[in-house]
Enzyme design. Structure first.
Site, mmCIF file in Angstrom:
data_model
loop_
_atom_site.group_PDB
_atom_site.id
_atom_site.type_symbol
_atom_site.label_atom_id
_atom_site.label_comp_id
_atom_site.label_asym_id
_atom_site.label_seq_id
_atom_site.Cartn_x
_atom_site.Cartn_y
_atom_site.Cartn_z
ATOM 1 N N ASP A 180 -8.649 14.623 -5.399
ATOM 2 C CA ASP A 180 -7.849 14.158 -6.525
ATOM 3 C C ASP A 180 -7.367 15.360 -7.325
ATOM 4 O O ASP A 180 -8.162 16.039 -7.975
ATOM 5 C CB ASP A 180 -8.726 13.224 -7.387
ATOM 6 C CG ASP A 180 -8.043 12.822 -8.682
ATOM 7 O OD1 ASP A 180 -6.805 12.959 -8.770
ATOM 8 O OD2 ASP A 180 -8.767 12.373 -9.604
ATOM 9 N N ASN A 215 -5.057 15.302 -9.852
ATOM 10 C CA ASN A 215 -4.587 15.079 -11.227
ATOM 11 C C ASN A 215 -5.574 14.324 -12.115
ATOM 12 O O ASN A 215 -5.217 13.838 -13.184
ATOM 13 C CB ASN A 215 -3.215 14.374 -11.224
ATOM 14 C CG ASN A 215 -3.296 13.007 -10.565
ATOM 15 O OD1 ASN A 215 -4.358 12.623 -10.066
ATOM 16 N ND2 ASN A 215 -2.206 12.279 -10.559
ATOM 17 N N ASP A 240 -7.041 11.394 -11.937
ATOM 18 C CA ASP A 240 -7.009 9.947 -12.187
ATOM 19 C C ASP A 240 -8.043 9.199 -11.352
ATOM 20 O O ASP A 240 -8.058 7.968 -11.318
ATOM 21 C CB ASP A 240 -5.597 9.363 -11.965
ATOM 22 C CG ASP A 240 -5.138 9.488 -10.513
ATOM 23 O OD1 ASP A 240 -5.899 10.038 -9.684
ATOM 24 O OD2 ASP A 240 -4.022 9.044 -10.201
ATOM 25 N N ASP A 278 -4.860 12.272 -3.728
ATOM 26 C CA ASP A 278 -3.393 12.260 -3.708
ATOM 27 C C ASP A 278 -2.847 13.359 -2.803
ATOM 28 O O ASP A 278 -3.600 14.151 -2.235
ATOM 29 C CB ASP A 278 -2.855 12.399 -5.137
ATOM 30 C CG ASP A 278 -3.586 13.502 -5.905
ATOM 31 O OD1 ASP A 278 -3.748 14.585 -5.324
ATOM 32 O OD2 ASP A 278 -4.031 13.263 -7.051
ATOM 33 N N ASP A 305 0.470 6.472 8.943
ATOM 34 C CA ASP A 305 0.098 5.121 9.328
ATOM 35 C C ASP A 305 1.375 4.293 9.276
ATOM 36 O O ASP A 305 2.165 4.451 8.356
ATOM 37 C CB ASP A 305 -0.895 4.566 8.292
ATOM 38 C CG ASP A 305 -2.091 3.912 8.928
ATOM 39 O OD1 ASP A 305 -1.873 2.936 9.663
ATOM 40 O OD2 ASP A 305 -3.232 4.359 8.688
ATOM 41 N N GLU A 352 -3.697 1.063 17.057
ATOM 42 C CA GLU A 352 -4.965 0.394 16.785
ATOM 43 C C GLU A 352 -4.907 -0.991 17.418
ATOM 44 O O GLU A 352 -4.082 -1.822 17.021
ATOM 45 C CB GLU A 352 -5.190 0.263 15.283
ATOM 46 C CG GLU A 352 -6.522 -0.389 14.976
ATOM 47 C CD GLU A 352 -6.526 -1.221 13.700
ATOM 48 O OE1 GLU A 352 -7.604 -1.391 13.124
ATOM 49 O OE2 GLU A 352 -5.458 -1.707 13.299
ATOM 50 N N HIS A 391 -11.947 4.058 8.650
ATOM 51 C CA HIS A 391 -12.032 3.501 7.300
ATOM 52 C C HIS A 391 -12.398 2.019 7.288
ATOM 53 O O HIS A 391 -12.582 1.453 6.216
ATOM 54 C CB HIS A 391 -10.687 3.708 6.596
ATOM 55 C CG HIS A 391 -9.580 2.983 7.294
ATOM 56 N ND1 HIS A 391 -9.131 3.360 8.535
ATOM 57 C CD2 HIS A 391 -8.878 1.883 6.953
ATOM 58 C CE1 HIS A 391 -8.191 2.521 8.924
ATOM 59 N NE2 HIS A 391 -8.014 1.609 7.984
ATOM 60 N N ASP A 392 -12.450 1.379 8.443
ATOM 61 C CA ASP A 392 -12.795 -0.049 8.489
ATOM 62 C C ASP A 392 -14.244 -0.283 8.888
ATOM 63 O O ASP A 392 -14.768 -1.382 8.708
ATOM 64 C CB ASP A 392 -11.926 -0.781 9.526
ATOM 65 C CG ASP A 392 -10.481 -0.891 9.091
ATOM 66 O OD1 ASP A 392 -10.230 -0.924 7.877
ATOM 67 O OD2 ASP A 392 -9.619 -0.950 9.978
HETATM 68 O O1 ISL Z 1 -11.708 -4.178 10.130
HETATM 69 C C1 ISL Z 1 -11.788 -5.071 10.914
HETATM 70 C C2 ISL Z 1 -13.057 -5.778 11.026
HETATM 71 O O2 ISL Z 1 -13.934 -5.344 10.008
HETATM 72 C C3 ISL Z 1 -10.650 -5.409 11.773
HETATM 73 O O3 ISL Z 1 -10.523 -6.753 12.055
HETATM 74 C C4 ISL Z 1 -9.386 -4.884 11.126
HETATM 75 O O4 ISL Z 1 -8.953 -5.784 10.181
HETATM 76 C C5 ISL Z 1 -8.340 -4.666 12.152
HETATM 77 O O5 ISL Z 1 -8.823 -3.630 12.920
HETATM 78 C C6 ISL Z 1 -7.001 -4.265 11.551
HETATM 79 O O6 ISL Z 1 -7.150 -3.184 10.677
HETATM 80 C C7 ISL Z 1 -6.017 -2.576 10.136
HETATM 81 O O7 ISL Z 1 -5.145 -3.499 9.513
HETATM 82 C C8 ISL Z 1 -5.631 -4.154 8.348
HETATM 83 C C9 ISL Z 1 -6.220 -3.181 7.337
HETATM 84 O O8 ISL Z 1 -6.904 -3.894 6.352
HETATM 85 C C10 ISL Z 1 -7.165 -2.201 7.995
HETATM 86 O O9 ISL Z 1 -7.638 -1.271 7.052
HETATM 87 C C11 ISL Z 1 -6.417 -1.535 9.109
HETATM 88 O O10 ISL Z 1 -7.144 -0.522 9.736
HETATM 89 C C12 ISL Z 1 -4.464 -4.864 7.761
HETATM 90 O O11 ISL Z 1 -3.385 -4.003 7.633
#
Ligand code: ISL
Length: 537
Positions: free
Chosen positions: A27, A29, A31, A35, A104, A262, A327-328
């Site tokens: 970060d 700035n 907040d 960024d 992305d 993905e 990140h998921d």
């Molecule tokens: O994260 C999942 C299960 O926990 C997956 O079903 C996920 O939603 C799927 O892989 C799609 O993910 C992507 O699109 C989503 C977004 O929320 C995720 O962060 C992204 O990686 C919707 O755009």
């Protein structure tokens, strides 16, 4: 001997990609949110890792119902991240350092705040009505049984026009209708905008979901309620592949650009589905993510099988990629079953990621051994976590701020960050790990450097030797008879390795012993949880 072609030496095949979750990187700035200027300030660090490209999680203008995966303007940068001139500066600074920049791209849906959707929603006769998926309900229920990936029906009723629209994720993320040629044209223009600006490629979000059953038939079986199974009609229709082929044509009309997709499919179908989007290896995605390793327990056989399965699915001219977390999903160090000896195991995972044949994607903080953060209900930002707490805390656990120093907020920001910093930041932070030769950070750096130094490790053939038996995995990477061997001990016991030949090797890297010693690999001991990389003398 394998024939090598000029096309094998493209950057996205020999390079390493670093995945930056922009909100959490740095970060600039104060907040509390990461960024673009923050990334610019940390480019020297990124360069020091030796990575070849960065992939940025979405930075487009967004109401942020799903952390930027709900885009309201594909050409604008959200003000929380900066401006288009910050972006141009970042791109310039990356290219100056020989680093590629991947964005992305979210093609399955927009934000419900996107002007396209606002128009589409305004009336049944609007010119953009068909850019989204609108259907009449059946009596008082939705058009079919399709479920949102985030739970509940995927259909939202609109009072004004008395039809339902499809949203495979949140209701604030209406699905686009890729059967409409005007939408296709308009969307491809948005993609072209970024290509013309000079970005080097895209990570395509949920790309398999853009094509759905033409007849909108119900998903079969009771498992469809949980969105499980690979027979779902709400995704993976031939149309998904068709659009990807068209996109590939656009990408190939530029030099040196790459698309990685993905395709989230539940195991066991995951590698097949992902690989199907590589087409014949040349006409769809350049690469697809396989999430198999992320879901494996700590077990040499299970890991080996995941690797072999994935390789078996890759078409002849296709190229694999590997990823340990994103990140998921949970951070690799907190993987189910990793438990004790996490440090040692994380180093072995790093070796797997960076010595296999295929492009490695490193999730920010993985190189520091960052762990899942524990959150209270009030701290959760992810809509999934909010919905399912306390059963499931959502995806924020893997999104906590990068741990730069042992200062307040781990040096991420001067103010309270949007998500709390992990409480282990006093020990696990860049400043500490940089000066510790044995740290996981230095294992990552050394591995990336070795991958650069030895074409065997980036381009070489992969030849398995020990397939998970007895807790060991071993393989060769061979390029023009130059051989490198990787041996990984998944267990807490010493193992004696016998390869039956009398050749001498140098140790290029070991997670346990000093490097550059020579060993007689005919008969030698591998230490508990040791990962070792040898080069034939
Ligand atoms: O994260 C999942 C299960 O926990 C997956 O079903 C996920 O939603 C799927 O892989 C799609 O993910 C992507 O699109 C989503 C977004 O929320 C995720 O962060 C992204 O990686 C919707 O755009």
């Amino acid at each position: 001997m394998t024939n090598y072609f000029q096309s094998d030496f493209v950057w996205w095949k020999h390079g390493v990609v670093y995945h930056i979750y922009t909100k959490s990187f740095y970060d600039s700035n104060g907040d509390g949110v990461g960024d673009l200027q923050g990334i610019i300030q940390k480019l020297d660090y990124i360069t020091s890792l030796g990575v070849d490209a960065i992939w940025l999680s979405p930075i487009y203008e967004s109401p942020m119902h799903d952390s930027g995966y709900d885009v309201s303007d594909y050409r604008a940068i959200d003000s929380v991240f900066g401006s288009i001139s910050d972006f141009k500066e970042l791109l310039f600074e990356c290219h100056l350092r020989g680093i590629k920049l991947i964005m992305d791209m979210i093609m399955n849906h927009t934000s419900s705040e996107h002007p396209w959707f606002k128009e589409s929603k305004s009336s049944k006769t609007n010119i953009k009505r068909n850019w989204y998926i609108w259907k009449a309900g059946k009596k008082d229920s939705p058009p079919n049984n399709w479920q949102s990936a985030f739970g509940g029906t995927a259909w939202q009723y609109d009072e004004q026009t008395q039809e339902y629209y499809l949203h495979s994720f949140l209701k604030e993320q209406p699905d686009l209708n890729w059967r409409d040629k005007h939408l296709r044209k308009a969307f491809f223009k948005e993609i072209k905008y970024w290509l013309d600006l000079g970005v080097d490629g895209f990570r395509l979000d949920a790309i398999n979901m853009i094509g759905k059953d033409k007849l909108f038939r119900d998903n079969p079986g009771f498992l469809s309620m949980l969105n499980l199974g690979n027979k779902l009609l709400s995704r993976n229709a031939p149309r998904s592949h068709k659009i990807v082929r068209k996109l590939r044509e656009l990408i190939d009309s530029y030099d040196d650009k790459m698309i990685v997709g993905e395709i989230f499919a539940p195991p066991p179908g995951s590698p097949e589905k992902a690989a199907s989007y590589l087409g014949d290896g040349m006409n769809q995605l350049h690469m697809a993510f396989d999430f198999s390793l992320i879901f494996r327990r700590w077990n040499a056989k299970r890991y080996y099988e995941a690797i072999e399965n994935w390789y078996n699915q890759i078409p002849k001219n296709g190229w694999p990629s590997f990823v340990l977390s994103n990140h998921d999903l949970f951070r690799s160090k907190n993987r189910l079953g990793v438990g004790n000896n996490k440090e040692e195991k994380a180093k072995i995972m790093a070796i797997i990621l960076l010595t296999l044949k295929g492009t490695p994607f490193v999730y920010y903080g993985e190189e520091l051994g960052m762990e899942n953060v524990k959150l209270t209900k009030n701290q959760i930002v992810d809509p999934l976590g909010k919905k399912y707490w306390p059963l499931f805390a959502g995806r924020d656990m893997a999104r906590s701020p990068m741990q730069w120093t042992d200062d307040r907020y781990a040096g991420f920001s001067t103010n309270e960050p949007w998500l709390p910093v992990h409480k282990n930041f006093k020990e696990i932070n860049l400043k500490n790990l940089e000066v510790d030769c044995d740290s996981i950070l230095n294992v990552f750096k050394n591995l990336i450097a070795l991958r650069k130094e030895y074409p065997s490790l980036s381009m070489g053939d992969w030849k398995p030797i020990i397939k998970g038996d007895n807790g060991l995995i071993s393989y060769y990477r061979i390029f023009k008879n130059r051989k490198i061997q990787v041996i990984l001990n998944f267990t807490g016991q010493k193992k004696v390795y016998k390869n039956g030949t009398e050749v001498f090797w140098t140790v290029l890297l070991s997670t346990m012993r000093s490097e550059y010693i020579e060993i007689d690999s005919k008969n030698f001991e591998i230490l508990p949880y040791e990962g070792i990389i040898l080069k034939l003398l």
